[in-house]
Design a protein around this motif. Sequence first.
Motif, mmCIF file in Angstrom:
data_model
loop_
_atom_site.group_PDB
_atom_site.id
_atom_site.type_symbol
_atom_site.label_atom_id
_atom_site.label_comp_id
_atom_site.label_asym_id
_atom_site.label_seq_id
_atom_site.Cartn_x
_atom_site.Cartn_y
_atom_site.Cartn_z
ATOM 1 N N PRO B 151 0.799 -1.238 0.000
ATOM 2 C CA PRO B 151 0.000 0.000 0.000
ATOM 3 C C PRO B 151 0.829 1.285 0.000
ATOM 4 O O PRO B 151 0.572 2.164 -0.822
ATOM 5 C CB PRO B 151 -0.829 -0.122 1.284
ATOM 6 C CG PRO B 151 -0.923 -1.584 1.555
ATOM 7 C CD PRO B 151 0.346 -2.182 1.055
ATOM 8 N N VAL B 152 1.820 1.375 0.891
ATOM 9 C CA VAL B 152 2.515 2.660 0.998
ATOM 10 C C VAL B 152 3.410 2.916 -0.213
ATOM 11 O O VAL B 152 3.762 4.059 -0.485
ATOM 12 C CB VAL B 152 3.308 2.717 2.325
ATOM 13 C CG1 VAL B 152 4.604 1.942 2.215
ATOM 14 C CG2 VAL B 152 3.521 4.139 2.776
ATOM 15 N N PHE B 212 -3.622 8.403 5.544
ATOM 16 C CA PHE B 212 -3.657 7.381 6.580
ATOM 17 C C PHE B 212 -2.591 6.310 6.351
ATOM 18 O O PHE B 212 -1.894 5.895 7.265
ATOM 19 C CB PHE B 212 -5.082 6.822 6.625
ATOM 20 C CG PHE B 212 -5.205 5.390 7.026
ATOM 21 C CD1 PHE B 212 -5.587 4.421 6.106
ATOM 22 C CD2 PHE B 212 -4.959 5.002 8.329
ATOM 23 C CE1 PHE B 212 -5.714 3.109 6.480
ATOM 24 C CE2 PHE B 212 -5.095 3.689 8.708
ATOM 25 C CZ PHE B 212 -5.471 2.730 7.775
ATOM 26 N N VAL B 213 -2.433 5.901 5.126
ATOM 27 C CA VAL B 213 -1.447 4.875 4.831
ATOM 28 C C VAL B 213 -0.039 5.368 5.133
ATOM 29 O O VAL B 213 0.841 4.609 5.526
ATOM 30 C CB VAL B 213 -1.556 4.442 3.349
ATOM 31 C CG1 VAL B 213 -0.413 3.516 2.968
ATOM 32 C CG2 VAL B 213 -2.877 3.745 3.083
ATOM 33 N N GLY B 214 0.185 6.673 4.963
ATOM 34 C CA GLY B 214 1.510 7.240 5.173
ATOM 35 C C GLY B 214 1.925 7.305 6.617
ATOM 36 O O GLY B 214 3.068 7.645 6.919
ATOM 37 N N GLU B 215 1.033 6.963 7.558
ATOM 38 C CA GLU B 215 1.395 7.083 8.965
ATOM 39 C C GLU B 215 2.551 6.151 9.331
ATOM 40 O O GLU B 215 3.224 6.343 10.331
ATOM 41 C CB GLU B 215 0.191 6.833 9.865
ATOM 42 C CG GLU B 215 -0.254 5.387 9.920
ATOM 43 C CD GLU B 215 -1.538 5.182 10.717
ATOM 44 O OE1 GLU B 215 -2.339 6.139 10.851
ATOM 45 O OE2 GLU B 215 -1.728 4.070 11.220
ATOM 46 N N VAL B 216 2.776 5.133 8.515
ATOM 47 C CA VAL B 216 3.886 4.219 8.819
ATOM 48 C C VAL B 216 5.229 4.939 8.786
ATOM 49 O O VAL B 216 6.185 4.493 9.416
ATOM 50 C CB VAL B 216 3.937 3.007 7.853
ATOM 51 C CG1 VAL B 216 2.713 2.132 8.050
ATOM 52 C CG2 VAL B 216 4.067 3.441 6.410
ATOM 53 N N TYR B 217 5.297 6.053 8.072
ATOM 54 C CA TYR B 217 6.549 6.789 8.049
ATOM 55 C C TYR B 217 6.844 7.466 9.381
ATOM 56 O O TYR B 217 7.932 8.002 9.584
ATOM 57 C CB TYR B 217 6.545 7.825 6.925
ATOM 58 C CG TYR B 217 6.860 7.219 5.585
ATOM 59 C CD1 TYR B 217 5.897 7.144 4.577
ATOM 60 C CD2 TYR B 217 8.128 6.718 5.321
ATOM 61 C CE1 TYR B 217 6.193 6.573 3.342
ATOM 62 C CE2 TYR B 217 8.435 6.136 4.097
ATOM 63 C CZ TYR B 217 7.451 6.077 3.106
ATOM 64 O OH TYR B 217 7.746 5.508 1.894
ATOM 65 N N GLY B 218 5.862 7.461 10.268
ATOM 66 C CA GLY B 218 6.098 8.013 11.588
ATOM 67 C C GLY B 218 6.222 6.935 12.644
ATOM 68 O O GLY B 218 6.305 7.226 13.829
#
Lengths: 861, 304, 298
Positions: B151-152, B212-218
């Motif tokens: 996804p990301v 929302f998907v980009g939250e993994v970068y944090g």
Amino acid sequence: MPGLGTSFGRGGATDYQQDLMNSDCIVIMGSNMAENHPVGFQWVVEARERGAEVIHVDPRFTRTSALATKHVGIRAGSDIAFLGGIVNYIIEHERWFDEYVKRYTNAPVLIDDEYQDTEDLEGLFSGWDPAKGEYDTRSWRYEGMELKKGKPPKGEQAGHGGGSTMVRGGVPPAEDMTLQHPRCVFQIVKRHFARYTPEVVADACGCSIADFLYVAEALCASAGREKTGAFAYAVGWTQHTVGVQIIRTAAIIQLLLGNVGRPGGGIMALRGHASIQGSTDIPTLYNTLPGYIDMPHTEDATRLDQWLEFHKTQAGWWSKLDAYVVSLLKAWWGQAAREENEFCFSYLPRIDDNNSHYWTVQQMLRGKVKGYFVIGENPAVGSANGGAQRRGLAKLDWLVVRDFVEIETASFWYDSPEVESGELKPEEIATEVFLLPAATHVEKDGSFTNTQRLLQWHFKAVEPKEDCRSELWFYYHLGRMIRERLRGSTRERDRPVLDLTWEYPTMGEHEEPSAEAVLAEINGSDDKGRPLAAYKLLQADGSTSCGCWIYCGVFADRRNMAARRKPHWQQSYTAPDWGWAWPANRRLLYNRASADPDGKPWSERKKLVWWDPEQEKWTGADTPDFDEQKPPSYRPEEGAEGPEAIRGDHPFIMQGDGLGWLYAPQGLEDGPLPTHYEPQESPFDNPLYAQRSNPRRETNDLPEDPYNPVGSDRFPYIATTYRLTEQHTAGGMSRWLPYLAELQPQMFVEVHPELARERGLSHGGWATVVTARSAIEGRVMVTERMRPVRVRGRLVHQVGLPYHWGQRGLVTGGAANDLLHMALDPNVHIQEAKAFTCDIRAGRRPRGRRRVEFMAQVRAS
Amino acid sequence: MTGAHDGYYGRPIVKEPVWRPEIPYYLFTGGLAGASSVLHGAARLAGNERLAKSALYVGAAADIVSPVLLISDLGRPERFLNMFRVFKVTSPMSVGSWTLGVSGGASTTAAVLELLGKLPRVKALAEIASIAAGPPLATYTGALLANTAIPVWSEARDELPWLFGASAVASAGAAAALVTPPGLAGPARRAAVGGVLAELGLMKAMQSRLGFVGEVYGQDQAGRYAKISKACTAVGAGLLALGGRRSRPVALTASAFILAGELALRWSVFKAGFQSARDPRYTVIPQKERTAVRQRGPCPPDAP
Amino acid sequence: MSTVAPASYGAEAKPRMGFFTDTSVCIGCKACEVACKEWNLVPADGADWLGHSYDNTGQLDANTWRHVAFIEQDKPLRLDAGDFATADAEPEPLRWLMESDVCKHCTHAGCLDVCPTGALFRTEFGTVVVQEDVCNGCGYCVPACPFGVLDKRHLPRRPEDAPLALPMFGKKEDGRVWKCTLCYDRLKGGHEPACAKACPTDSIQFGEIDELRERAEQRLAKLEAERWNAPRLYGHDPGDGVGGFGAFFLLLDEPEVYGLPPDPVVPTAHLPRLWKQTALAAGALVVGVVAAFVGGAE
């Protein structure tokens, strides 16, 4: 089996699995068919697809329930209450199939006026002798029925209409066709079940009244000329101290609704092993000879003619018992069996007691058994009370185990819970253990006889490796070697062994005996050695031989009928040219009942066999289970005997009176009618009667087999054991195979979320389950499929225990059978694995010595 | 019994990649090699031979290490030549393998001939091939990652090629500035700083567009590497811009920071992919939203 | 007659074959899992108790090509309480969903599109198969599958492996990617795949894809007429994000409940746009680097 046998005449499934697709309503109870008979279950699914109602009544919601149209949860051990309620419903609402009941069952027959029912005696029948702990069954008989002297047949032979030996004449002595006489069977049944009202059922079973009524109404609506309903059951019914009576209750329902012998009807007894039916047909049972002939008892007459006189029936096919027995003796002793020596009848060993599996184990514990052969079985894991099993093994002089792997029964002496805890020490166990490697089913020729009485031949595909050998090889050569050692002996006692026919052709470097030669011997032949085609050709004068009369015909014309494999798309759906079913390749038993008393089908929709007046014979889609040429109008003459004594409108030809028995005047140990009794271990007293449990159940007082006290709050939960699809019984054939082991790798315990909360269990954690016998551990499976039941106003949880694991294999785990006791059903001596009590606690079980201390505490309190 | 967004017992729906640490290192070295050849070419055109040689050697070194890393990550390394059985435009890895093959062969040849001072015409051809292969080599890895169901990565298809390109330029510039005297390294420094700024801006834009998907970068490792990357590249770019011209040691330090930061960036993106695969919500929620939109129709219903 | 086999097959092309897996008759027996492993000699996958209801297999991967999922739900199987219920009775809210998952053999297969060695190819039956003698274990197909079907097979070190047998120096660790072949060898022999043959209730149906799609539509109509609770087809629509599945399903709940993506799209669908971005980025890279030379060597 005696449940079906006393009701209909043969102790086998009345039906075949494919026929279930013709049913309008299937009740699966005492069975988890989708999980344990997955291939047969496709026919249930087919029925559902055609619009049938499929009801699963079970304490658990299983993979069968998932595909049913209705699941009803009940308390484990309350089956008779539930089914009795249905009997009551049928009678109260006048939903029985009147013409069928009057003409095909013993509903009109009058019972002796000495008979007293559980309604009169608070849960007992007349004739109870508390000193002997058994019933004198004379008062149960039909009015005017003569009694033969001696012990009536029991157990397995009772399971095959041998229960009719007391009945004289093809017609019972007295009857009331209006079904009004207070002593007619119909009224007795009505009175007996009158207290099984929907409210009582709900209270005893823990189900809702609405759910009970659903099932009752579904069955009633699927009865009559145009519709039929079927039951399918398995060891969920058999493995109770009232097991046989549970089956009897279903038989009563099916007779009242007119479902027996009709397409989509009957009772599908689902036997659980590939050849379990075969193992009772050519029996590995102690009390029968091949074809369900009673094993002679030391108390029986010594002379053959006297013995036959007592055991054969006057009417029906059991009247030909002499032909079956003499032919069997000729098969076994060949030339040595002559008329002068009563065909070597005296060579047959006699039983003097109960020699069943559990009785034998109990004798082992008492030090009375020297040697034990365990062939293709693993009692250390698969039999109730694993600890008693293993302790029994430790007291033998010698033990022979034949299997593919070193199962727990062979390794008990160094690897078992008792060795782990120090209760048994290897150096103190004197048992000499012989572990012999066995060939698998693809490494030998042979047959399976499955749950629908179908014999299917299998051919050897590969040679067995190294020292692995088949059973046939083992027994043949063992016999050969024993006979060689005894050669030249002049002792009387050696004659039975030396006179045996023991010449079979052998093949290959291992000298494997020809399985087909054995099959031919089982089939039987005439005095010229030609194979016989049907059991009616058997003679009592020694001119025929036959190893098992019900299998006569499997090798007709020297053709291995069991090996036939015509595909289903090339024949009718009954598939008569695939394999061979006994008797005489009939697929649906009692199918005379699919036609009315005049021989016409009850309806076009449900026709199966019927009388063709032009050709003057019975015809249809199945082999008629009836004398092909006997017209519906046939009435026997005075004094007629044998099959000629059965009328043209009485379908149950194995019964002495040709009728389906709602009421069983003989053949069962614990009553002519089923009665709700509580299991040996239960949180409750009997809600229906003062008599708590089956008075005839078999218990013992061995220290190795203590029982949880009734209603004890130390063991507040109801437990039940069962199989999973992925593993097989005691695990010897599945825990050692990676593809199966990985599907269900650990022992687990199924509990409801509320029980988990109550006992601090978490999903995936560990729990220890405790009974007076033992404590085992398993992973916790929290699931809503294990619902508690509200019985007698109290909510009680049920605990689910699959029983496949043991100490050894690719996957190991606690053995559920270690928790079980050895209280047994009195008719077939089968353990009560389906309903007992237990406690459950969070955490793993105590190990080593601490388990002994723990169990001591458990028993003391 | 789980909520539908948790999928099946919270198990991943798409598989995490089976790639090992060699891959993020390769993302870095491959980008470095590709952008270095472009820098080399531009330097040659500008007449800055010293810088050209630096970029050539850096690029060649990176071009030698890259295939070793990739081959090491193969499940069957002995079959690496199978990469050249076919050429498929539907497979960024196929395109990339050929590109790397051309680039590797060309850069190595050019570098060796440069060192030996032989065969100038062959060297020129090799250089041209290397320069031509450079831009695709530096950017195709963005397409490689985005062309998956992760996804990301998949949702960042408009950003990843740019991000990786910018990061490659920053790396090439910093590496060249590391091995070139400051007086001749000006373009390298400008490329490095410009690359860092572009990369930082693109990261921000990507994360915000991912939602929302980009939250993994944090979160977790992706988050940690992202922070390290931002810090290192910012510090490095700052140092390089302010002091890289005057002081060799400062230039060295700054370049090292930038290189570390760009490597960390590749690790961050790499780890982010694993994190977004692991949690089924990142697959389920965007897809359900997409389905809902499709069912509603592209225009919102008329508001009262 | 549908076919997705490339035209290069010429006369060898066959009608497209596939699976219709009807979960409304699945009994969760796992015969499919075992039959597949036996036929294809797939290694055992680890005896771990997962406790996902009766699912201890967990997922499709290199060593599991059929995976039966189990979901227990507080929802009724049908919307009415049954033919013999009283008027006020409500449907029973407990059902157990069971589903045999498998590679979808997509019309537009992401794995096939991204495979750089050509190991993955489309057979004459329209199925997608990995050639185990070509695959070099690059692993690109693994994240390219929207369903998470493919995986690399790892085998543990054995005592006889050489001490320095690192993967790159030829240790015979498997290292390749494996997945369902739709029993390509059995198809070539005119047989149905092992799982379809073993399935006792015909939950797994094998046949020509057009016929299966028609059958599935009729099946759905029947279940809807019988008032089942929200049955639906998944993957039978050629207009979906992978062009329709070669192995499609009838499900009784949302796909994500079974661990399936609700709206799977083949990555290749976005590839033209992606290449465009890459080309633009590459161009911008050149421009950027050239621009750095403005201002001289210092």
